[in-house]
Motif scaffolding. Structure first.
Motif, PDB file in Angstrom:
ATOM      1  N   THR A 107     -31.087 -59.803 -15.868  1.00  0.00           N
ATOM      2  CA  THR A 107     -31.883 -60.807 -15.158  1.00  0.00           C
ATOM      3  C   THR A 107     -31.180 -61.246 -13.881  1.00  0.00           C
ATOM      4  O   THR A 107     -30.034 -60.913 -13.622  1.00  0.00           O
ATOM      5  CB  THR A 107     -32.112 -62.044 -16.032  1.00  0.00           C
ATOM      6  N   SER A 112     -34.287 -65.414 -14.660  1.00  0.00           N
ATOM      7  CA  SER A 112     -35.624 -64.851 -14.479  1.00  0.00           C
ATOM      8  C   SER A 112     -35.483 -63.354 -14.212  1.00  0.00           C
ATOM      9  O   SER A 112     -34.388 -62.839 -14.012  1.00  0.00           O
ATOM     10  CB  SER A 112     -36.347 -65.534 -13.320  1.00  0.00           C
ATOM     11  N   MET A 113     -36.618 -62.653 -14.174  1.00  0.00           N
ATOM     12  CA  MET A 113     -36.575 -61.202 -14.011  1.00  0.00           C
ATOM     13  C   MET A 113     -37.639 -60.746 -13.034  1.00  0.00           C
ATOM     14  O   MET A 113     -38.778 -61.225 -13.068  1.00  0.00           O
ATOM     15  CB  MET A 113     -36.766 -60.515 -15.362  1.00  0.00           C
ATOM     16  N   GLU A 115     -40.555 -58.910 -11.560  1.00  0.00           N
ATOM     17  CA  GLU A 115     -41.691 -58.283 -12.228  1.00  0.00           C
ATOM     18  C   GLU A 115     -41.796 -56.795 -11.900  1.00  0.00           C
ATOM     19  O   GLU A 115     -42.334 -56.021 -12.691  1.00  0.00           O
ATOM     20  CB  GLU A 115     -42.991 -59.020 -11.874  1.00  0.00           C
ATOM     21  N   VAL A 136     -37.536 -65.409 -19.327  1.00  0.00           N
ATOM     22  CA  VAL A 136     -38.558 -64.359 -19.260  1.00  0.00           C
ATOM     23  C   VAL A 136     -39.507 -64.627 -20.425  1.00  0.00           C
ATOM     24  O   VAL A 136     -39.299 -64.186 -21.548  1.00  0.00           O
ATOM     25  CB  VAL A 136     -37.936 -62.954 -19.357  1.00  0.00           C
ATOM     26  N   THR A 140     -45.232 -63.567 -20.063  1.00  0.00           N
ATOM     27  CA  THR A 140     -44.916 -62.692 -18.930  1.00  0.00           C
ATOM     28  C   THR A 140     -44.533 -61.310 -19.414  1.00  0.00           C
ATOM     29  O   THR A 140     -45.021 -60.285 -18.925  1.00  0.00           O
ATOM     30  CB  THR A 140     -43.763 -63.280 -18.096  1.00  0.00           C
ATOM     31  N   LEU A 141     -43.666 -61.279 -20.418  1.00  0.00           N
ATOM     32  CA  LEU A 141     -43.111 -60.009 -20.876  1.00  0.00           C
ATOM     33  C   LEU A 141     -44.172 -59.087 -21.478  1.00  0.00           C
ATOM     34  O   LEU A 141     -44.194 -57.884 -21.198  1.00  0.00           O
ATOM     35  CB  LEU A 141     -41.993 -60.278 -21.885  1.00  0.00           C
TER      36      LEU A 141
END
Length: 346
Positions: A107, A112-113, A115, A136, A140-141
């Motif tokens: 991350t 956060s990561m 997209e 995350v 979202t994942l």
């Protein structure tokens, strides 16, 4: 004329191996799956001929047939810190023993990561994804995972209703920290500590938030008031500086409970080498995690232990349970903590 195993020939196929071994195409496939039954002598023959022909199974083709890629994605906030590196090593080894390969994703510093990276992950069609970071979010994942159900490492607060509400399906490893923290505070209290300081971890870490809240509750239940909070970020250097400030600017403490072992190492070195205080006679120190370095004689750290082997077993069980029951509701495993007493309290 090209010969199998020499440059110029096409890639060896399962059919070529089957023909030379005088077995079926299915037998060749089963020989490369350690979990299927096959007579040892037949498996040995097939694997020997496959080696002679330089044949390896086409994972992509097998995934199209079986619906499984034998890949597990792992999302981590850090790959070089002591706890994460030890956990990744143990988890990767356990997954390989079960026939899985590991895809590692890191991350941003705020947990956060990107997209775009998540979209890249989906291209690998992983069987499962383990998220060690809560930023995350499942909603979202799951947009990027297709059939895979993610696994989250969760740190619920005692008696807190942590049931997902209106969330996509995900599985959880619940790590309960109360037992180990309660044992640590009881030990400190038994040795006369009245002023306990908590060296925090990163504020955005759910593990740290749950750890601090649990410590506050345990101390209140034991009639000890509130802990003094020292700013930390799980690193040695910040712990060292904060400990020096605690005693040179603040009022000091009888004991320091660090959010992780690396922070506790910084506390120990600051007390001994900068402040000329004795541990445990003047100040008692407790860490958290029980990383491999905690038992080294220079530290000999009393710490709250996550059983790493059991933690890894829980994660692997969640993967296998989900693959065996892809339509099951949310699956859970539970892990508790306990205190390991060494020389920094006593």
């Amino acid at each position: 004329m090209s010969i199998a195993g020499e440059p110029g020939r096409g890639r060896a196929t399962a059919e070529m191996v089957a023909a030379k071994a005088n077995v079926s195409r299915v037998a060749v496939s089963r020989a490369f799956n350690p979990h299927t039954s096959l007579k040892p002598e037949k498996r040995e023959l097939i694997l020997r001929i496959a080696k002679e022909l330089d044949y390896t199974p086409d994972r992509a083709a097998r995934a199209l047939v079986s619906g499984r890629s034998h890949l597990v994605g792992v999302i981590v906030p850090d790959v070089c810190s002591h706890w994460e590196s030890q956990e990744i090593d143990a988890l990767t080894t356990a997954l390989q023993n079960e026939g899985f390969a590991t895809l590692l994703f890191k991350t941003r510093t705020d947990y956060s990561m990107d997209e775009q990276l998540l979209a890249y992950m989906r291209g690998f069609n992983p069987d499962s994804v383990i998220a060690f970071v809560e930023n995350v979010k499942p909603k979202t994942l799951v947009r990027f995972l297709g059939r895979a159900v993610p696994i989250y490492v969760n740190y619920p607060f005692e008696n807190e209703d942590d049931t997902p509400v209106a969330e996509p399906l995900y599985d959880r490893l619940n790590v309960f920290q109360h037992n180990g923290i309660d044992q640590a505070v009881a030990l400190l209290q038994g040795f006369g500590a009245k002023r306990i300081a908590y060296l925090s971890g990163l504020s955005k870490s759910r593990a740290n938030v749950s750890r601090e809240r649990t410590l506050r509750r345990v101390m209140r239940e034991r009639g000890m008031g509130e802990p003094q909070i020292i700013p930390g970020d799980f690193t040695y250097d910040t712990a060292y500086r904060s400990t020096v400030d605690l005693f040179r600017i603040g009022q000091g403490a009888d004991a320091i409970f660090a959010a992780n072992d690396v922070g506790a190492f910084g506390v120990l070195d600051a007390l001994r080498h900068e402040l000329n205080l004795r541990v445990p006679e003047d100040v008692k120190v407790v860490g958290f995690d029980d990383i491999a370095q905690s038992h080294w004689k220079s530290f000999n750290l009393t710490t709250v232990k996550f059983d790493l082997d059991e933690r890894v077993r829980c994660l692997v069980r969640l993967i296998l349970r989900r693959l065996n029951a892809p339509d099951a509701p949310s699956l859970e495993e539970t892990l508790n903590t306990r205190l390991v007493v060494r020389g920094t309290v006593g």
